[in-house]
Design a protein around this motif. Structure first.
Motif, short mmCIF file in Angstrom:
data_model
loop_
_atom_site.label_atom_id
_atom_site.label_comp_id
_atom_site.label_asym_id
_atom_site.label_seq_id
_atom_site.Cartn_x
_atom_site.Cartn_y
_atom_site.Cartn_z
N TRP A 253 -38.23 -5.30 35.70
CA TRP A 253 -37.40 -6.39 35.17
C TRP A 253 -35.95 -6.05 35.47
O TRP A 253 -35.47 -4.98 35.09
CB TRP A 253 -37.63 -6.54 33.66
N SER A 254 -35.25 -6.96 36.11
CA SER A 254 -33.89 -6.64 36.57
C SER A 254 -32.97 -6.26 35.43
O SER A 254 -32.20 -5.31 35.54
CB SER A 254 -33.31 -7.82 37.37
N ARG A 255 -33.02 -7.00 34.33
CA ARG A 255 -32.06 -6.66 33.27
C ARG A 255 -32.33 -5.27 32.69
O ARG A 255 -31.39 -4.57 32.30
CB ARG A 255 -32.03 -7.71 32.17
N TYR A 303 -33.65 -11.08 41.63
CA TYR A 303 -34.62 -11.90 40.91
C TYR A 303 -34.90 -11.35 39.52
O TYR A 303 -34.74 -10.16 39.25
CB TYR A 303 -35.93 -11.97 41.70
N GLN A 304 -35.37 -12.24 38.65
CA GLN A 304 -35.78 -11.86 37.31
C GLN A 304 -36.84 -10.75 37.36
O GLN A 304 -36.66 -9.69 36.76
CB GLN A 304 -36.32 -13.10 36.58
N ASN A 314 -40.64 -17.31 39.95
CA ASN A 314 -39.55 -16.34 39.83
C ASN A 314 -38.22 -17.02 40.13
O ASN A 314 -38.18 -18.08 40.78
CB ASN A 314 -39.77 -15.18 40.80
N GLU A 317 -31.56 -14.31 38.73
CA GLU A 317 -31.16 -14.19 37.33
C GLU A 317 -29.76 -13.59 37.22
O GLU A 317 -29.41 -12.65 37.92
CB GLU A 317 -32.19 -13.34 36.60
N GLN A 369 -28.64 -19.67 34.41
CA GLN A 369 -29.82 -18.88 34.77
C GLN A 369 -29.79 -17.47 34.22
O GLN A 369 -29.94 -16.48 34.94
CB GLN A 369 -30.05 -18.91 36.29
N CYS A 371 -31.68 -15.01 31.57
CA CYS A 371 -32.85 -14.81 30.73
C CYS A 371 -32.39 -14.62 29.29
O CYS A 371 -31.58 -13.74 29.00
CB CYS A 371 -33.64 -13.60 31.20
N TYR A 389 -42.42 -12.72 31.85
CA TYR A 389 -41.00 -12.58 32.18
C TYR A 389 -40.40 -13.88 32.70
O TYR A 389 -39.28 -14.24 32.35
CB TYR A 389 -40.81 -11.47 33.22
N VAL A 390 -41.10 -14.59 33.56
CA VAL A 390 -40.52 -15.83 34.11
C VAL A 390 -40.65 -16.99 33.14
O VAL A 390 -40.00 -18.03 33.32
CB VAL A 390 -41.15 -16.20 35.47
N ILE A 394 -34.59 -19.67 29.59
CA ILE A 394 -33.49 -19.48 30.53
C ILE A 394 -32.29 -20.23 29.98
O ILE A 394 -32.37 -21.44 29.73
CB ILE A 394 -33.86 -19.99 31.93
#
Length: 414
Positions: A253-255, A303-304, A314, A317, A369, A371, A389-390, A394
């Motif tokens: 997960w990117s965050r 991406y998320q 997806n 994000e 956009q 999350c 996650y997706v 948003i």
């Protein structure tokens, strides 16, 4: 529970103009909640950090009412406030504009009583997220010498002393998440701990423990093939979301990696130059950004679900992308990263401006956009699947994104 149409549109592959996205989310109450008339004027040019900070103040004259937090009915001590208001403190330090400092001070003073006790905070929850807002107190105590701030800082430091740990010495994310470490927690706890240790303590013991937190979670969550880090690790492997053998969550997960990257560069601000673990943290940062560069989208964004950009549902994000930009730009400036990552950060910021920032005629800007929130476990249970996650809400102008955006803009001086 309200259905978020933006998330549904993205799942269907529909691309709407940024203005439409912003207006819809604002109409739903997902954007910052304005609690009174604002006299703030947002410049139509100038630094993006100022434009976002002033837009945030304009939308929410009282910081506690950011986003949909007004639904709680009163100020709450929470990590999201700490994130965005910390970015405003950094804007204050850069510009000298006292509005940024006072905006956060009002929030803090609403939540710390005459005895220095934090309202709505319970140490026995051992919620590592609660530590993050304590970062606001260092500058306030330095400027005002108010003992309430010191008492609150000491309380948060005490929490870290008694925070439950995995058998391998890692701090649990929360008491309700036994045996679990999440990447998020390093930003919430370790960075605060490092600043506190550098300010009030004179011992290498704390820094050795802080370094252990970073090294342990990287050793458990790093994927050897991609170099990316999984969101969470359950030492007991008992959670449904955890792999039966490794205890790892299923996806990148990117965050989560953004929290971890920011934690590294912010912790290094306070890490002793001669400490034997300092280079280990720099090496971890280098390994992570090399992996992130490989999955950067042609727009400059991420991406998320970081490595699955071609998978249906997806989306690019804003919060994770902003965090990566900040960490890379700061890493280059401080000499932790090779110069080439400056260009990676610049591409990322260009992507944010071109793809995810909407500018109104009056100068106010919106970050789209973002999350809204994501985690693992709890009730209702969050399984850590791709669909989870997706499928999370948003939002527009969520503080998870606006804070890192301000930090990234400050770091790049854009």
């Amino acid at each position: 529970m309200l259905i978020n149409p933006i998330g549904q549109w993205i799942k269907l592959g529909i691309r709407f103009p940024l203005m439409v996205l912003a207006l819809v989310s604002l109409t739903m109450g997902c954007a910052s909640a304005q609690t009174g008339e604002s006299t703030v004027t947002v410049p139509q040019d100038g630094k993006w950090s100022d434009r976002m900070a002033l837009s945030t103040i304009k939308r929410s004259p009282e910081a506690w009412a950011m986003r949909d937090y007004k639904l709680l009915g009163s100020p709450q001590w929470a990590y999201t406030y700490g994130l965005t208001l910390y970015s405003m403190q950094k804007a204050y330090e850069r510009t000298g504009d006292d509005r940024y400092l006072q905006y956060g001070k009002v929030y803090v003073d609403q939540l710390i009583d005459d005895q220095g006790q934090i309202k709505n905070y319970h140490i026995w929850d051992f919620n590592i997220d609660d530590v993050n807002a304590g970062k606001l107190l260092f500058l306030l105590y330095e400027k005002y010498q108010d003992e309430r701030y010191l008492t609150a800082m000491q309380t948060l430091r005490k929490q870290l002393d008694w925070q439950p740990r995995t058998r391998s010495g890692g701090l649990w994310h929360k008491r309700i998440y036994p045996w679990q470490m999440w990447l998020d927690g390093l930003y919430m706890g370790a960075a605060y701990w490092a600043q506190y240790a550098a300010t009030f303590e004179d011992s290498d013991e704390s820094f050795s423990d802080i370094a252990h937190q970073f090294k342990l979670i990287e050793s458990k969550t790093r994927d050897l093939e991609s170099g990316l880090l999984y969101h969470g690790w359950d030492e007991s492997t008992l959670q449904t979301w955890a792999d039966d053998e490794t205890g790892l969550s299923e996806h990148f997960w990117s965050r989560a990696m953004g929290w971890y990257a920011m934690a590294l560069v912010d912790t290094l601000d306070f890490f002793p130059e001669d400490h034997p673990d300092r280079q280990a943290l720099i090496d971890i940062l280098n390994r992570l950004v090399v992996a992130l560069e490989k999955v950067q989208h042609e727009s400059g964004l991420w991406y998320q679900v970081t490595d699955q950009g071609d998978r249906y549902g997806n989306y690019l994000e804003a919060s994770g992308s902003s965090m990566f930009v900040y960490a890379m730009a700061k890493g280059v400036r401080m000499g932790y990263l090779p110069e080439k990552f400056q260009a990676v950060a610049e591409r990322g910021f260009d992507g944010l401006i071109q793809e995810l920032v909407d500018v109104e005629a009056n100068g106010e800007i919106h970050l789209t956009q973002i999350c809204g929130s994501a985690g693992l476990g709890n009730d209702p249970y969050r399984p850590g699947t791709f669909e989870y996650y997706v499928g999370e809400a948003i939002r527009v102008n969520d503080p998870h994104g606006t804070g890192p955006f301000i930090l990234a803009a400050l770091e790049l001086d854009r």
